[in-house]
Design a protein around this motif. Structure first.
Motif, PDB file in Angstrom:
ATOM      1  N   ILE A 224       1.069  -1.186   0.177  1.00  0.00           N
ATOM      2  CA  ILE A 224       0.016  -0.047   0.136  1.00  0.00           C
ATOM      3  C   ILE A 224       0.869   1.210  -0.010  1.00  0.00           C
ATOM      4  O   ILE A 224       0.491   2.431  -0.661  1.00  0.00           O
ATOM      5  CB  ILE A 224      -0.995  -0.079   1.212  1.00  0.00           C
ATOM      6  N   GLY A 225       1.789   1.192   0.734  1.00  0.00           N
ATOM      7  CA  GLY A 225       2.854   2.325   0.766  1.00  0.00           C
ATOM      8  C   GLY A 225       3.419   2.602  -0.549  1.00  0.00           C
ATOM      9  O   GLY A 225       3.704   3.660  -0.940  1.00  0.00           O
ATOM     10  N   GLN A 226       3.845   1.466  -1.346  1.00  0.00           N
ATOM     11  CA  GLN A 226       4.477   1.729  -2.539  1.00  0.00           C
ATOM     12  C   GLN A 226       3.164   2.226  -3.586  1.00  0.00           C
ATOM     13  O   GLN A 226       3.467   2.891  -4.580  1.00  0.00           O
ATOM     14  CB  GLN A 226       4.850   0.621  -3.210  1.00  0.00           C
ATOM     15  N   ALA A 227       2.137   1.750  -3.287  1.00  0.00           N
ATOM     16  CA  ALA A 227       0.967   2.237  -4.361  1.00  0.00           C
ATOM     17  C   ALA A 227       0.634   3.759  -4.176  1.00  0.00           C
ATOM     18  O   ALA A 227      -0.011   4.223  -5.011  1.00  0.00           O
ATOM     19  CB  ALA A 227      -0.318   1.204  -3.869  1.00  0.00           C
ATOM     20  N   LEU A 228       0.988   4.110  -2.945  1.00  0.00           N
ATOM     21  CA  LEU A 228       0.661   5.676  -2.972  1.00  0.00           C
ATOM     22  C   LEU A 228       1.795   6.522  -3.424  1.00  0.00           C
ATOM     23  O   LEU A 228       1.506   8.002  -3.763  1.00  0.00           O
ATOM     24  CB  LEU A 228       0.501   6.004  -1.319  1.00  0.00           C
ATOM     25  N   VAL A 229       2.919   6.129  -3.800  1.00  0.00           N
ATOM     26  CA  VAL A 229       3.733   6.952  -4.370  1.00  0.00           C
ATOM     27  C   VAL A 229       3.402   7.959  -5.865  1.00  0.00           C
ATOM     28  O   VAL A 229       3.756   8.951  -5.831  1.00  0.00           O
ATOM     29  CB  VAL A 229       5.066   6.154  -4.610  1.00  0.00           C
ATOM     30  N   PRO A 230       2.720   7.233  -6.695  1.00  0.00           N
ATOM     31  CA  PRO A 230       2.527   7.838  -7.912  1.00  0.00           C
ATOM     32  C   PRO A 230       1.514   9.019  -7.416  1.00  0.00           C
ATOM     33  O   PRO A 230       1.211  10.046  -8.124  1.00  0.00           O
ATOM     34  CB  PRO A 230       1.557   6.909  -8.825  1.00  0.00           C
ATOM     35  N   TYR A 231       0.913   9.127  -6.265  1.00  0.00           N
ATOM     36  CA  TYR A 231      -0.393   9.989  -5.842  1.00  0.00           C
ATOM     37  C   TYR A 231       0.321  11.080  -4.939  1.00  0.00           C
ATOM     38  O   TYR A 231      -0.367  11.913  -4.463  1.00  0.00           O
ATOM     39  CB  TYR A 231      -1.455   9.433  -5.304  1.00  0.00           C
ATOM     40  N   TYR A 232       1.544  11.009  -4.785  1.00  0.00           N
ATOM     41  CA  TYR A 232       2.075  12.353  -3.741  1.00  0.00           C
ATOM     42  C   TYR A 232       1.887  13.548  -4.232  1.00  0.00           C
ATOM     43  O   TYR A 232       1.824  14.259  -3.386  1.00  0.00           O
ATOM     44  CB  TYR A 232       3.835  11.990  -3.696  1.00  0.00           C
ATOM     45  N   ARG A 233       1.611  13.881  -5.626  1.00  0.00           N
ATOM     46  CA  ARG A 233       1.542  15.354  -6.037  1.00  0.00           C
ATOM     47  C   ARG A 233       0.277  15.712  -5.575  1.00  0.00           C
ATOM     48  O   ARG A 233      -0.069  16.998  -5.523  1.00  0.00           O
ATOM     49  CB  ARG A 233       1.733  15.272  -7.548  1.00  0.00           C
ATOM     50  N   GLN A 234      -0.757  14.854  -5.298  1.00  0.00           N
ATOM     51  CA  GLN A 234      -2.100  15.191  -4.906  1.00  0.00           C
ATOM     52  C   GLN A 234      -1.994  15.311  -3.408  1.00  0.00           C
ATOM     53  O   GLN A 234      -2.907  16.079  -2.979  1.00  0.00           O
ATOM     54  CB  GLN A 234      -3.265  14.356  -5.340  1.00  0.00           C
ATOM     55  N   ILE A 235      -1.195  14.559  -2.680  1.00  0.00           N
ATOM     56  CA  ILE A 235      -1.507  14.655  -1.150  1.00  0.00           C
ATOM     57  C   ILE A 235      -0.353  15.631  -0.383  1.00  0.00           C
ATOM     58  O   ILE A 235      -0.743  16.262   0.375  1.00  0.00           O
ATOM     59  CB  ILE A 235      -0.948  13.301  -0.707  1.00  0.00           C
ATOM     60  N   LEU A 236       0.889  15.635  -1.102  1.00  0.00           N
ATOM     61  CA  LEU A 236       1.868  16.199  -0.224  1.00  0.00           C
ATOM     62  C   LEU A 236       1.964  17.897  -0.420  1.00  0.00           C
ATOM     63  O   LEU A 236       2.633  18.272   0.604  1.00  0.00           O
ATOM     64  CB  LEU A 236       3.314  15.404  -0.560  1.00  0.00           C
ATOM     65  N   PRO A 237       1.402  18.588  -1.128  1.00  0.00           N
ATOM     66  CA  PRO A 237       1.726  19.917  -1.107  1.00  0.00           C
ATOM     67  C   PRO A 237       0.972  20.632   0.166  1.00  0.00           C
ATOM     68  O   PRO A 237       1.788  21.596   0.579  1.00  0.00           O
ATOM     69  CB  PRO A 237       0.835  20.366  -2.398  1.00  0.00           C
ATOM     70  N   VAL A 238       0.155  20.038   0.726  1.00  0.00           N
ATOM     71  CA  VAL A 238      -0.582  20.752   1.929  1.00  0.00           C
ATOM     72  C   VAL A 238       0.467  20.478   2.916  1.00  0.00           C
ATOM     73  O   VAL A 238       0.567  20.957   3.889  1.00  0.00           O
ATOM     74  CB  VAL A 238      -2.016  20.285   2.023  1.00  0.00           C
ATOM     75  N   LYS A 287      11.014  14.478  -1.412  1.00  0.00           N
ATOM     76  CA  LYS A 287      11.918  15.524  -1.399  1.00  0.00           C
ATOM     77  C   LYS A 287      11.560  16.472  -2.577  1.00  0.00           C
ATOM     78  O   LYS A 287      11.777  17.686  -2.288  1.00  0.00           O
ATOM     79  CB  LYS A 287      13.211  15.098  -1.731  1.00  0.00           C
ATOM     80  N   TYR A 288      11.019  16.197  -3.681  1.00  0.00           N
ATOM     81  CA  TYR A 288      10.556  16.963  -4.653  1.00  0.00           C
ATOM     82  C   TYR A 288       9.367  17.774  -4.192  1.00  0.00           C
ATOM     83  O   TYR A 288       9.278  18.978  -4.525  1.00  0.00           O
ATOM     84  CB  TYR A 288      10.045  16.242  -6.021  1.00  0.00           C
ATOM     85  N   LEU A 289       8.683  17.281  -3.366  1.00  0.00           N
ATOM     86  CA  LEU A 289       7.237  18.016  -2.997  1.00  0.00           C
ATOM     87  C   LEU A 289       7.530  18.828  -1.346  1.00  0.00           C
ATOM     88  O   LEU A 289       6.961  19.769  -1.297  1.00  0.00           O
ATOM     89  CB  LEU A 289       5.914  17.040  -2.883  1.00  0.00           C
ATOM     90  N   VAL A 290       8.356  18.296  -0.768  1.00  0.00           N
ATOM     91  CA  VAL A 290       8.637  18.803   0.524  1.00  0.00           C
ATOM     92  C   VAL A 290      10.152  18.727   0.594  1.00  0.00           C
ATOM     93  O   VAL A 290      10.923  18.108   1.116  1.00  0.00           O
ATOM     94  CB  VAL A 290       8.068  17.883   1.854  1.00  0.00           C
TER      95      VAL A 290
END
Length: 299
Positions: A224-238, A287-290
């Motif tokens: 599940i943790g690996q499946a979330l990696v493609p969606y970091y751009r939707q989650i991590l900006p906040v 690191k790219y988003l935070v």
């Protein structure tokens, strides 16, 4: 009577009034996490087009001067009755990035709960409430019910807030092997909840994300943790906005550490869990988003 200390009442949505009323979804026009359009100066069409010209040329007073404007902030209205004095502290400003955004009570959880379509009921225990499931959790259709409960995580009114959070935790605990195929359906509810910028909602989402990436570490191999990696751009900006939002009580007593409500520390914990369970590509994407995040894995 003046010595009595009264606790402020919880904010109740005007559409409901109580948990026994039915919410009028058609009257809600706001979008969850939408931007506020504050008062501003109209744009000069002549600055963006060669064919259109302004009606009249701006004089010397038609331009902003140094020290004017809001500077990208929301200016809190000053007290009109307070006398003005030169020694008075300047007006407090709250940046729009940290300001809460609309969070209308139009979640799918509220719609289904008021219709009685959810196989749950609240069991009011002596110490704490819990959910009584009318069907075994392993037999539920996770593609249908889990996104509904995730959408309700942005609720702040009871009993919807308790039902959503407890139902998600129960399903992650009892049916961890059925969560992985549903991950793409959970991203939009998570993103919408984070975009409300409500501290109470963000804390709830962070705790659920930690439970989400850890629910299959024993039997499922941590996919599940690996499946979330493609969606970091939707989650991590906040996360990047609130990562430095730490409380400083000085020599006082802060209970946020015990209750896990300190937003900055909770975001750091969540990012660490995402990196640990996200595989080899997790750190570079975080690191790219935070940019201020530091790795906790020793290679």
């Amino acid at each position: 009577m003046s010595d009595l200390r009264l606790n402020p009442r919880k904010k109740v949505s005007a559409e409901t009034g109580s948990a026994f009323d039915s919410t009028n979804m058609n009257s809600i026009k706001e979008r969850a996490g939408g931007h506020h359009h504050g008062p501003g100066v109209e744009s000069d069409v002549g600055a963006f087009s060669f064919s259109k010209k302004p009606a009249k040329s701006a004089g010397p007073s038609g331009f902003m001067r140094k020290g004017t404007g809001s500077g990208g902030t929301v200016v809190i209205k000053a007290d009109v009755d307070a006398p003005s004095s030169p020694s008075r502290s300047p007006t407090k400003r709250s940046h729009t990035a940290f300001a809460p955004r609309p969070n209308p009570p139009n979640t799918e959880l509220r719609r289904f709960y008021e219709r009685g379509d959810l196989p749950i009921q609240i069991d009011h225990g002596g110490v704490a409430n819990r959910l009584a499931w009318k069907v075994e959790i392993q037999k539920l259709d996770f593609h249908h019910y889990l996104p509904i409960f995730f959408d309700g995580l942005r609720e702040q009114e009871q009993p919807y807030a308790f039902v959503a959070e407890q139902a998600v935790l129960d399903m992650l605990e009892a049916g961890a092997h059925k969560v992985l195929p549903v991950i793409p359906q959970l991203i939009i509810p998570i993103k919408t909840a984070l975009n409300t910028r409500e501290k109470e909602v963000i804390v709830k989402i962070l705790k659920v994300l930690q439970a989400l990436v850890n629910c299959d570490t024993n039997n499922g191999g941590g996919l599940i943790g690996q499946a979330l990696v493609p969606y970091y751009r939707q989650i991590l900006p906040v996360f990047n906005i609130f990562i430095n939002n730490n409380e400083n009580c000085g020599d006082g007593i802060c209970y946020g550490q015990r209750k896990r409500t300190n937003l900055g520390e909770l975001i750091s914990e969540t990012l660490e869990q995402l990196e640990i369970h996200g595989g080899e590509d997790a750190f570079i994407n975080i690191k790219y988003l935070v940019p201020t995040y530091q790795s906790v894995i020793i290679y």
